[in-house]
Write a protein that holds these residues in place. Sequence first.
Motif, short mmCIF file in Angstrom:
data_model
loop_
_atom_site.label_atom_id
_atom_site.label_comp_id
_atom_site.label_asym_id
_atom_site.label_seq_id
_atom_site.Cartn_x
_atom_site.Cartn_y
_atom_site.Cartn_z
N UNK A 50 50.07 38.06 47.94
CA UNK A 50 48.71 38.61 47.95
C UNK A 50 48.52 39.41 49.22
N UNK A 51 47.69 40.45 49.12
CA UNK A 51 47.36 41.27 50.29
C UNK A 51 45.98 40.81 50.77
N UNK A 52 45.89 40.42 52.02
CA UNK A 52 44.65 39.90 52.60
C UNK A 52 43.56 40.97 52.65
N UNK A 53 42.33 40.54 52.75
CA UNK A 53 41.18 41.46 52.78
C UNK A 53 41.27 42.46 53.92
N UNK A 54 41.61 41.99 55.11
CA UNK A 54 41.70 42.88 56.27
C UNK A 54 42.82 43.89 56.11
N UNK A 55 43.92 43.48 55.50
CA UNK A 55 45.04 44.39 55.25
C UNK A 55 44.63 45.45 54.24
N UNK A 56 43.92 45.04 53.19
CA UNK A 56 43.43 46.01 52.20
C UNK A 56 42.49 47.01 52.85
N UNK A 57 41.61 46.54 53.72
CA UNK A 57 40.69 47.43 54.42
C UNK A 57 41.48 48.46 55.23
N UNK A 58 42.52 48.03 55.93
CA UNK A 58 43.35 48.94 56.72
C UNK A 58 44.08 49.94 55.83
N UNK A 59 44.60 49.48 54.70
CA UNK A 59 45.30 50.37 53.75
C UNK A 59 44.36 51.45 53.26
N UNK A 60 43.15 51.07 52.89
CA UNK A 60 42.18 52.05 52.38
C UNK A 60 41.76 53.04 53.46
N UNK A 61 41.65 52.59 54.70
CA UNK A 61 41.34 53.50 55.81
C UNK A 61 42.46 54.51 56.00
N UNK A 62 43.71 54.05 55.96
CA UNK A 62 44.86 54.94 56.09
C UNK A 62 44.90 55.95 54.94
N UNK A 63 44.53 55.50 53.74
CA UNK A 63 44.57 56.35 52.56
C UNK A 63 43.38 57.30 52.50
N UNK A 64 42.34 57.03 53.28
CA UNK A 64 41.15 57.87 53.25
C UNK A 64 40.32 57.66 51.99
N UNK A 65 40.33 56.43 51.48
CA UNK A 65 39.61 56.08 50.25
C UNK A 65 38.58 55.01 50.58
N UNK A 66 37.38 55.19 50.09
CA UNK A 66 36.35 54.17 50.30
C UNK A 66 36.59 53.00 49.35
N UNK A 67 36.00 51.86 49.66
CA UNK A 67 36.14 50.68 48.81
C UNK A 67 35.60 50.97 47.41
N UNK A 68 34.48 51.68 47.33
CA UNK A 68 33.88 51.99 46.03
C UNK A 68 34.82 52.85 45.18
N UNK A 69 35.43 53.87 45.79
CA UNK A 69 36.39 54.71 45.07
C UNK A 69 37.58 53.88 44.60
N UNK A 70 38.08 53.02 45.48
CA UNK A 70 39.22 52.19 45.15
C UNK A 70 38.91 51.27 43.97
N UNK A 71 37.74 50.65 43.99
CA UNK A 71 37.38 49.72 42.92
C UNK A 71 37.26 50.44 41.57
N UNK A 72 36.81 51.71 41.58
CA UNK A 72 36.77 52.49 40.34
C UNK A 72 38.18 52.76 39.82
N UNK A 73 39.11 53.06 40.72
CA UNK A 73 40.50 53.30 40.34
C UNK A 73 41.18 52.01 39.89
N UNK A 74 40.83 50.91 40.51
CA UNK A 74 41.43 49.61 40.23
C UNK A 74 41.07 49.11 38.84
N UNK A 75 39.86 49.37 38.42
CA UNK A 75 39.38 48.84 37.13
C UNK A 75 39.77 49.67 35.98
#
Length: 75
Positions: A50-75
């Motif tokens: 599993x990828x921890x919450x803080x690691x996911x936050x860092x990944x999304x920052x590096x990718x330049x994607x907001x959490x909301x955008x990511x969740x739309x892509x994830x679903x």
Amino acid sequence: MSPKYPVLKPQEIIRALKKAGFREVSQKGSHFKLKKENPTSIVIIPMHEEVARGTLKSILEQAGISLEEFLKLYR
């Protein structure tokens, strides 16, 4: 740390980032590298159970994607 960041499996994160235009570059050991050309972004995903919450936050920052955008892509 906000609990709104989910704890996910690395494969789920990779699938969502590929939908966002990232492509596989390489894998070395337990780390998977994805790249997006315009603008250039490189993201490293740890291939743990599993990828921890803080690691996911860092990944999304590096990718330049907001959490909301990511969740739309994830679903």
